[in-house]
Enzyme design. Structure first.
Site, PDB file in Angstrom:
ATOM      1  N   LYS A   1      11.155  -0.017 -55.911  1.00  0.00           N
ATOM      2  CA  LYS A   1      10.583  -0.426 -54.623  1.00  0.00           C
ATOM      3  C   LYS A   1      11.018   0.528 -53.515  1.00  0.00           C
ATOM      4  O   LYS A   1      10.200   0.965 -52.701  1.00  0.00           O
ATOM      5  CB  LYS A   1      11.025  -1.853 -54.252  1.00  0.00           C
ATOM      6  CG  LYS A   1      10.460  -2.923 -55.152  1.00  0.00           C
ATOM      7  CD  LYS A   1      10.848  -4.289 -54.627  1.00  0.00           C
ATOM      8  CE  LYS A   1      10.549  -5.382 -55.628  1.00  0.00           C
ATOM      9  NZ  LYS A   1      11.107  -6.668 -55.266  1.00  0.00           N
TER      10      LYS A   1
ATOM     11  N   HIS B   1      -0.813  -6.000 -88.538  1.00  0.00           N
ATOM     12  CA  HIS B   1      -1.738  -4.903 -88.858  1.00  0.00           C
ATOM     13  C   HIS B   1      -1.533  -3.721 -87.912  1.00  0.00           C
ATOM     14  O   HIS B   1      -2.354  -2.816 -87.852  1.00  0.00           O
ATOM     15  CB  HIS B   1      -3.181  -5.418 -88.798  1.00  0.00           C
ATOM     16  CG  HIS B   1      -3.438  -6.499 -89.807  1.00  0.00           C
ATOM     17  ND1 HIS B   1      -4.146  -6.301 -90.963  1.00  0.00           N
ATOM     18  CD2 HIS B   1      -3.019  -7.798 -89.847  1.00  0.00           C
ATOM     19  CE1 HIS B   1      -4.186  -7.419 -91.660  1.00  0.00           C
ATOM     20  NE2 HIS B   1      -3.503  -8.353 -91.004  1.00  0.00           N
TER      21      HIS B   1
ATOM     22  N   GLU C   1      15.260  -9.599 -67.641  1.00  0.00           N
ATOM     23  CA  GLU C   1      15.791  -9.504 -66.278  1.00  0.00           C
ATOM     24  C   GLU C   1      17.160 -10.164 -66.160  1.00  0.00           C
ATOM     25  O   GLU C   1      17.952  -9.810 -65.299  1.00  0.00           O
ATOM     26  CB  GLU C   1      14.811 -10.175 -65.292  1.00  0.00           C
ATOM     27  CG  GLU C   1      14.210  -9.191 -64.331  1.00  0.00           C
ATOM     28  CD  GLU C   1      13.269  -9.822 -63.314  1.00  0.00           C
ATOM     29  OE1 GLU C   1      12.346  -9.130 -62.901  1.00  0.00           O
ATOM     30  OE2 GLU C   1      13.442 -11.000 -62.927  1.00  0.00           O
TER      31      GLU C   1
HETATM   32  O1  PA5 Z   1      12.494 -13.293 -61.460  1.00  0.00           O
HETATM   33  C1  PA5 Z   1      12.447 -12.709 -60.392  1.00  0.00           C
HETATM   34  O2  PA5 Z   1      13.268 -12.915 -59.501  1.00  0.00           O
HETATM   35  C2  PA5 Z   1      11.339 -11.699 -60.097  1.00  0.00           C
HETATM   36  O3  PA5 Z   1      10.552 -11.459 -61.212  1.00  0.00           O
HETATM   37  C3  PA5 Z   1      10.465 -12.218 -58.980  1.00  0.00           C
HETATM   38  O4  PA5 Z   1       9.920 -13.456 -59.366  1.00  0.00           O
HETATM   39  C4  PA5 Z   1       9.348 -11.225 -58.645  1.00  0.00           C
HETATM   40  O5  PA5 Z   1       9.894  -9.982 -58.318  1.00  0.00           O
HETATM   41  C5  PA5 Z   1       8.515 -11.735 -57.490  1.00  0.00           C
HETATM   42  O6  PA5 Z   1       9.305 -11.968 -56.379  1.00  0.00           O
HETATM   43  P1  PA5 Z   1       8.814 -12.855 -55.164  1.00  0.00           P
HETATM   44  O7  PA5 Z   1       8.619 -14.241 -55.646  1.00  0.00           O
HETATM   45  O8  PA5 Z   1       9.888 -12.748 -54.146  1.00  0.00           O
HETATM   46  O9  PA5 Z   1       7.503 -12.269 -54.683  1.00  0.00           O
END
Ligand code: PA5
Length: 427
Positions: free
Chosen positions: A414, A299, A278
């Protein structure tokens, strides 16, 4: 506490040629002058964390540990991966601590959700709902289901006592709900993004509920913070790792495989994949983060790594001293011809498997290997490792001139989903 061995990394350039770049990026991180500079709260977190909140986390955990069999950790992505990584790595896959931790809110699987509901039938449970935005749909749906279950089973007042919310200090639907219901609340700091948040209330409350010493963990992170606040590439191992992976990327490897030799580290790999994936995968740039657990996956994936297309380099996280060990028993009949190993420790065998695999992959398979070695995976070691990878990730991603702290691509699915679900206002 973490060492690096680059002798199998097949680096074709001199690492020292990146010395000045690293120095500049180091100052960019510490002076907060780079892209995403409003999300650098994790840099000083091991020192600046909210001490009162940590005391409240410990107190709340001690109270709920007396009352419940299960804690539901309701969150997705950065809102649960760090806690799960720590709890699995430290307590193992068959934990003996009092409270069982179950993860929900990270899937739309109706079967999974319904199975957890069934599992809770004869169990006392509490819920920790975790969402920085307070609006994540997977988390919100699961929370509705389990909040209703708790209120039906325990009554409104007792349910309120057993629900802990971790969210933004002021904004969002979950904050409003938590305030209205009077839930105990922990804060996701404004300047710490989800994937950097394991050492905030996000990770610390579930980890404390699992019986792990969170102050030890923060202490480990503080040691790493002090050690890696160092611009010198020659001595900063976190930066050496961050630079080595970019050198391999530049040399033509589009994918990195994070390898451990411990079954209970699979979620550490999931956490690592989110951290790097990310942070880095933007603007059509970045290294694809993938993972394997050896020798298990030797394996299955082993064949591809050894002989398949040359797209991957490996980063191995070894643990010098295992949390537990046992010896290979002797057998008087020796029908399996294994007595040559009798009396040897299983960890010794594991280490030999690692040595042999490095040789096979590097020498015969021509796959570059970066070898990282952590002293010990205890609470302190976990905290140290978290900070090591966070610092390495920031360095490495800034080298690509990408913002390591946003995740604009996550919004696309989303928006489509909301349209299909008929969410009011969705376009
Ligand atoms: O690292 C990030 O920003 C994302 O993975 C969020 O943690 C994830 O989308 C969850 O978001 P939120 O904490 O707003 O529910």
């Amino acid at each position: 506490m973490i060492t690096i061995d680059l002798q199998h990394a097949k680096l074709s350039e001199e690492m020292s040629s990146y010395k000045e770049t690293v120095k500049d990026i180091h100052h960019m991180i510490h002076n907060k002058t780079g892209k995403g500079n409003d999300f650098l709260g994790w840099v000083a977190l091991p020192e600046n964390y909210d001490k009162e909140e940590v005391a409240l986390i410990k107190k709340t955990a001690a109270m709920l540990q007396e009352e419940v069999d299960v804690l539901l950790v309701c969150g997705i992505g950065g809102s649960y991966l760090g806690a799960r990584a720590a709890i699995d790595a430290l307590n193992g896959l068959f934990p003996t601590n009092k409270v069982e931790i179950i993860y929900v809110g990270n899937t739309f699987s109706s079967t999974y959700l319904a199975q957890v509901v069934d599992y809770l039938e004869d169990k006392e449970f509490a819920i920790n709902v975790i969402s920085k935005s307070g609006t994540t749909t997977e988390t919100s749906i699961a929370f509705r289901v389990f909040k209703e279950l708790a209120e039906t089973r325990y009554g409104k007042e007792k349910a309120q006592r057993r629900i802990v919310a971790t969210t933004d200090k002021a904004r969002g639907a979950l904050k409003t709900l938590a305030t209205n219901e009077g839930y105990t609340t922990f804060v996701v700091p404004d300047d710490v993004g989800g994937r950097y948040s394991v050492l905030t209330g996000v990770g610390l409350f579930p980890i404390a509920m699992a019986g792990i010493d969170i102050e030890e963990m923060l202490g480990g992170a503080k040691e790493a913070m002090d050690l890696y606040n160092n611009e010198d590439l020659e001595t900063n191992v976190a930066y050496q790792y961050g630079v080595a992976r970019q050198m391999l990327h530049k040399a033509g490897y589009p994918a990195e495989m994070f390898v451990t030799y411990e079954s209970q580290f699979t979620m550490v790999a999931e956490w690592w994949k989110q951290l790097f994936g990310e942070s880095e995968g933007k603007e059509s740039k970045g290294i694809l983060p993938t993972s394997a657990t050896f020798s298990t996956d030797l394996h299955s994936l082993g064949q591809f790594i050894q002989d398949g297309s040359k797209v991957v380099f490996e980063t191995i996280l070894q643990v010098a001293t295992p949390a537990k060990d046992l010896t290979v028993p002797s057998d008087k009949d020796d029908l399996d011809n294994l007595n040559y190993l009798a009396g040897k420790s299983v960890d010794w065998v594991n280490k030999k498997a690692c040595e042999g695999t490095i040789e096979a992959h590097v020498v015969t398979g021509n796959v570059p290997n970066i070898l990282l070695s952590l002293d010990k995976m205890d609470a302190k070691g976990f905290g140290f490792m978290v900070y090591f990878f966070e610092k390495a990730c920031a360095m490495s991603v800034y080298m690509l001139e990408v913002n390591p702290f946003d995740q604009p691509g996550v919004e696309v699915y989303k928006a489509n989903m909301f349209k299909l679900l008929g969410k009011p206002g969705a376009k």
